[in-house]
Design a protein around this motif. Structure first.
Motif, short mmCIF file in Angstrom:
data_model
loop_
_atom_site.label_atom_id
_atom_site.label_comp_id
_atom_site.label_asym_id
_atom_site.label_seq_id
_atom_site.Cartn_x
_atom_site.Cartn_y
_atom_site.Cartn_z
N GLY A 285 0.79 -1.22 0.00
CA GLY A 285 0.00 0.00 0.00
C GLY A 285 0.82 1.27 0.00
N THR A 286 2.09 1.17 -0.37
CA THR A 286 2.93 2.37 -0.44
C THR A 286 2.93 2.92 -1.86
N THR A 287 3.42 4.12 -2.00
CA THR A 287 3.56 4.71 -3.32
C THR A 287 5.03 5.02 -3.55
N PRO A 288 5.71 4.26 -4.42
CA PRO A 288 7.10 4.57 -4.72
C PRO A 288 7.19 6.00 -5.27
N ALA A 289 8.26 6.69 -4.90
CA ALA A 289 8.41 8.09 -5.28
C ALA A 289 9.65 8.29 -6.13
N GLN A 290 9.58 9.26 -7.04
CA GLN A 290 10.78 9.72 -7.72
C GLN A 290 11.32 10.88 -6.91
N VAL A 291 12.60 10.82 -6.55
CA VAL A 291 13.22 11.88 -5.78
C VAL A 291 14.51 12.30 -6.47
N ALA A 292 14.89 13.56 -6.28
CA ALA A 292 16.15 14.05 -6.81
C ALA A 292 17.28 13.54 -5.92
N ALA A 293 18.33 13.04 -6.54
CA ALA A 293 19.47 12.49 -5.80
C ALA A 293 20.77 13.09 -6.31
N GLY A 294 20.90 14.39 -6.16
CA GLY A 294 22.14 15.07 -6.54
C GLY A 294 22.50 14.87 -7.99
N ASP A 295 23.75 14.46 -8.24
CA ASP A 295 24.23 14.32 -9.62
C ASP A 295 23.64 13.12 -10.34
N ARG A 296 22.88 12.28 -9.66
CA ARG A 296 22.22 11.15 -10.30
C ARG A 296 20.94 11.55 -11.01
N GLY A 297 20.42 12.75 -10.71
CA GLY A 297 19.12 13.14 -11.25
C GLY A 297 18.03 12.45 -10.46
N ASN A 298 16.93 12.08 -11.12
CA ASN A 298 15.84 11.39 -10.43
C ASN A 298 16.19 9.93 -10.20
N VAL A 299 15.80 9.44 -9.03
CA VAL A 299 15.89 8.02 -8.71
C VAL A 299 14.55 7.60 -8.13
N VAL A 300 14.29 6.31 -8.06
CA VAL A 300 13.08 5.81 -7.44
C VAL A 300 13.38 5.50 -5.98
N GLU A 301 12.50 5.93 -5.09
CA GLU A 301 12.68 5.64 -3.66
C GLU A 301 11.51 4.82 -3.15
N PHE A 302 11.82 3.72 -2.47
CA PHE A 302 10.83 2.83 -1.88
C PHE A 302 10.97 2.91 -0.37
N SER A 303 9.86 2.98 0.32
CA SER A 303 9.84 2.98 1.78
C SER A 303 8.93 1.86 2.25
N ILE A 304 9.49 0.95 3.02
CA ILE A 304 8.73 -0.20 3.51
C ILE A 304 7.96 0.23 4.76
N PRO A 305 6.65 0.01 4.81
CA PRO A 305 5.89 0.41 5.99
C PRO A 305 6.25 -0.41 7.22
N GLY A 306 5.75 0.01 8.35
CA GLY A 306 6.06 -0.63 9.63
C GLY A 306 5.78 -2.11 9.69
N ASN A 307 4.85 -2.62 8.88
CA ASN A 307 4.56 -4.05 8.94
C ASN A 307 5.58 -4.90 8.19
N GLY A 308 6.38 -4.27 7.33
CA GLY A 308 7.42 -4.98 6.59
C GLY A 308 6.92 -5.96 5.56
N ALA A 309 5.62 -6.11 5.41
CA ALA A 309 5.05 -7.13 4.54
C ALA A 309 4.75 -6.56 3.17
N THR A 310 5.79 -6.34 2.38
CA THR A 310 5.57 -5.83 1.03
C THR A 310 6.70 -6.29 0.11
N VAL A 311 6.39 -6.32 -1.14
CA VAL A 311 7.35 -6.56 -2.21
C VAL A 311 7.19 -5.42 -3.17
N GLN A 312 8.30 -4.79 -3.55
CA GLN A 312 8.19 -3.60 -4.39
C GLN A 312 9.05 -3.72 -5.63
#
Length: 177
Positions: free
Chosen positions: A150-177
């Motif tokens: 139930g998370t939403t992967p985000a595109q975030v700026a990462a300095g000289d890399r430009g945009n990267v995808v960021e995944f955050s695992i919720p507190g239950n840890g029960a996810t595959v992304q």
């Protein structure tokens, strides 16, 4: 994920014609998670999930485990996956995730996801020998995806890399992304 039921365009990658094809990506684990991740996995699916390969990241050509706070490249020969029943002419999903139920609180970033000939270089990839699945944005027809947390992967700026995808695992840890 390119499957239409996940919001993709239904346009899988055909890597069967790429000589010496390899799947590679860069990973930066920014937060290891509350429970200490016991392992990191790569899963690649074809045939609507009926065919898949799941391997530990430390089985990559680099043979390393992810290190917190460090960008690392992981490379896998697709011939190994094809020998394990994956249809490389119909790659629909690429997932990178901590082992199930150990990733609670983990945050990680992914960049430069591609399938390319082992002979192609990052600076000069041969157009017929490379497919960038993610480089500043997902490949047209592919979507960033969380299968079950139930998370939403985000595109975030990462300095000289430009945009990267960021995944955050919720507190239950029960996810595959």
């Amino acid at each position: 994920n390119t499957r239409t039921d996940a919001g993709g365009a239904g346009a899988p990658i055909d890597a069967s014609g790429i000589e010496n094809a390899q799947l590679s990506f860069d990973l930066n684990v920014t937060t290891a998670g509350a429970n200490g991740v016991t392992g990191w996995l790569l899963k690649v699916e074809s045939a609507n999930g009926d065919q898949f390969v799941e391997v530990n990241l430390n089985t990559s050509l680099e043979a390393v485990d992810p290190t917190v706070g460090e960008w690392q490249t992981f490379t896998f020969p697709l011939s190994d996956f094809a020998n394990s029943t994956l249809d490389t002419s119909n790659i629909q999903v690429v997932m990178i995730f901590p082992t199930w139920e150990t990733g609670s609180g983990a945050v990680y970033q992914i960049d430069n996801v591609k399938i390319a000939s082992a002979e192609a270089t990052q600076e000069e990839p041969a157009s017929a020998s490379a497919v960038d699945i993610y480089a500043d944005a997902p490949l047209t027809g592919w979507v960033l995806w969380d299968c079950c947390g139930g998370t939403t992967p985000a595109q975030v700026a990462a300095g000289d890399r430009g945009n990267v995808v960021e995944f955050s695992i919720p507190g239950n840890g029960a996810t595959v992304q």
